[in-house]
Design a protein around this motif. Sequence first.
Motif, short mmCIF file in Angstrom:
data_model
loop_
_atom_site.label_atom_id
_atom_site.label_comp_id
_atom_site.label_asym_id
_atom_site.label_seq_id
_atom_site.Cartn_x
_atom_site.Cartn_y
_atom_site.Cartn_z
N LEU A 200 0.83 -1.21 0.00
CA LEU A 200 0.00 0.00 0.00
C LEU A 200 0.87 1.26 0.00
N LYS A 201 1.97 1.24 0.75
CA LYS A 201 2.88 2.39 0.76
C LYS A 201 3.48 2.61 -0.63
N ALA A 202 3.79 1.52 -1.32
CA ALA A 202 4.32 1.65 -2.69
C ALA A 202 3.27 2.25 -3.61
N LEU A 203 2.02 1.82 -3.47
CA LEU A 203 0.95 2.33 -4.33
C LEU A 203 0.71 3.82 -4.09
N GLU A 204 0.96 4.28 -2.86
CA GLU A 204 0.77 5.70 -2.55
C GLU A 204 1.76 6.58 -3.31
N ARG A 205 2.83 6.00 -3.83
CA ARG A 205 3.81 6.77 -4.59
C ARG A 205 3.35 7.05 -6.02
N PHE A 206 2.17 6.53 -6.37
CA PHE A 206 1.63 6.74 -7.71
C PHE A 206 0.24 7.38 -7.60
N PRO A 207 0.21 8.67 -7.19
CA PRO A 207 -1.07 9.31 -6.89
C PRO A 207 -1.99 9.48 -8.10
N ASP A 208 -1.43 9.39 -9.31
CA ASP A 208 -2.25 9.54 -10.51
C ASP A 208 -2.74 8.21 -11.06
N MET A 209 -2.42 7.13 -10.39
CA MET A 209 -2.77 5.80 -10.87
C MET A 209 -4.13 5.38 -10.33
N HIS A 210 -4.99 4.86 -11.22
CA HIS A 210 -6.24 4.25 -10.79
C HIS A 210 -5.97 2.79 -10.46
N ILE A 211 -6.50 2.34 -9.32
CA ILE A 211 -6.18 1.01 -8.81
C ILE A 211 -7.45 0.22 -8.57
N LEU A 212 -7.60 -0.89 -9.27
CA LEU A 212 -8.69 -1.84 -9.01
C LEU A 212 -8.12 -2.97 -8.18
N MET A 213 -8.61 -3.09 -6.97
CA MET A 213 -8.06 -4.04 -6.00
C MET A 213 -9.07 -5.15 -5.73
N THR A 214 -8.65 -6.40 -5.94
CA THR A 214 -9.53 -7.53 -5.67
C THR A 214 -9.13 -8.19 -4.35
#
Length: 361
Positions: A200-214
């Motif tokens: 989750l911390k890594a994903l926070e480094r991509f603020p413009d990315m849309h994330i679909l999480m299953t």
Amino acid sequence: MDLSVVATNMHLDERFGMTVDEISAAGFDIGFRVPVPVADDSSVARVHAMARTMEGMAKAFDTLRPDCVVILGDRFEMFAAATTAAMMRIPIVHIAGGTVSYGAVDDSLRHGITKLASLHLVETEEHRRRVLQMGESPDHVVVAGALGVWNIMHHELLAPSRLAESLDGFDLKPENSLMVTYHPATLDDALPTERFMDLLKALERFPDMHILMTGANNDAGGLAINSLAARFAADNPGRVKFVPSLGMLRYLSALKCVGAVVGNSSSGIVEVPSMSIPTVDIGIRQKGRQCADSVIHCGDDTDSIAEAIRQAFSPEMRAKAAVAHNPYFREDTVGIMTDAIATFLKQPHTMKIFNDMPCQF
């Protein structure tokens, strides 16, 4: 052949999408339901659930009286089903044996099912070699490819607009979207939630990315991961969407709309390369699996995950993924499997013979 579906475990659990409804909607008759009540998020609860699964499978097989039981994969409920069938002297057909995934207890369960089974429908030549190493008859080990890959090639997928509609308007575009699926690595010394927080911390480094999480599966720690995922989505409305289970059609359709897949699911290794997009495979859960060139392996820490995501969106990696060969692809997987099962059912089923091979050490 007459088919009876025995639905069990997460298929019957509202927390994981109640996907038994998808099976029924596809036109399949549910011959028997075997609930797997898991009391909590511990490994002990899974052992108790396995015992209950064996009890339920015994009732199912005694009612249905099958000529054989077809089992896919390596989950704990599949091991319980295989053990029950073996004790009831029902021949077992095992799909997807012979692979390895060193970071999960599933690896051992998969090999255990192989030794209980009589017909093996493996995905690659490498997997066939491993099953033969375990003493199985060469006549009963058939390379068929992966069913998930066959599904990609033979199902009409949803248009992006229809997919977005089914996700409450959540829009996905390949240039700025990720699919994320993370399961507990059951042989990892760290807590699953600790590993997931690094993701989750890594994903926070991509603020413009849309994330679909299953959602995670129901291995020990899976419910805790899902709770964190739901909170992460709530904290990032419009950018992150959490869905406990997309179901097959929406999942495959979403792969057409994202730029990469991130996590540690076997799907990232097996199916995703056939969609010509990169996979970021995190940590040890899938360690050892045969992979296409489109798969990027990385560590569990935040920096390693973030760097792998950047690599997945690089022009070089996207070009590589576009032409990568998927070792799990076969032209007629379903035809190979059904022909092999039909032939197998015509044969007398006596005791299994261990096929000794010359010692090479």
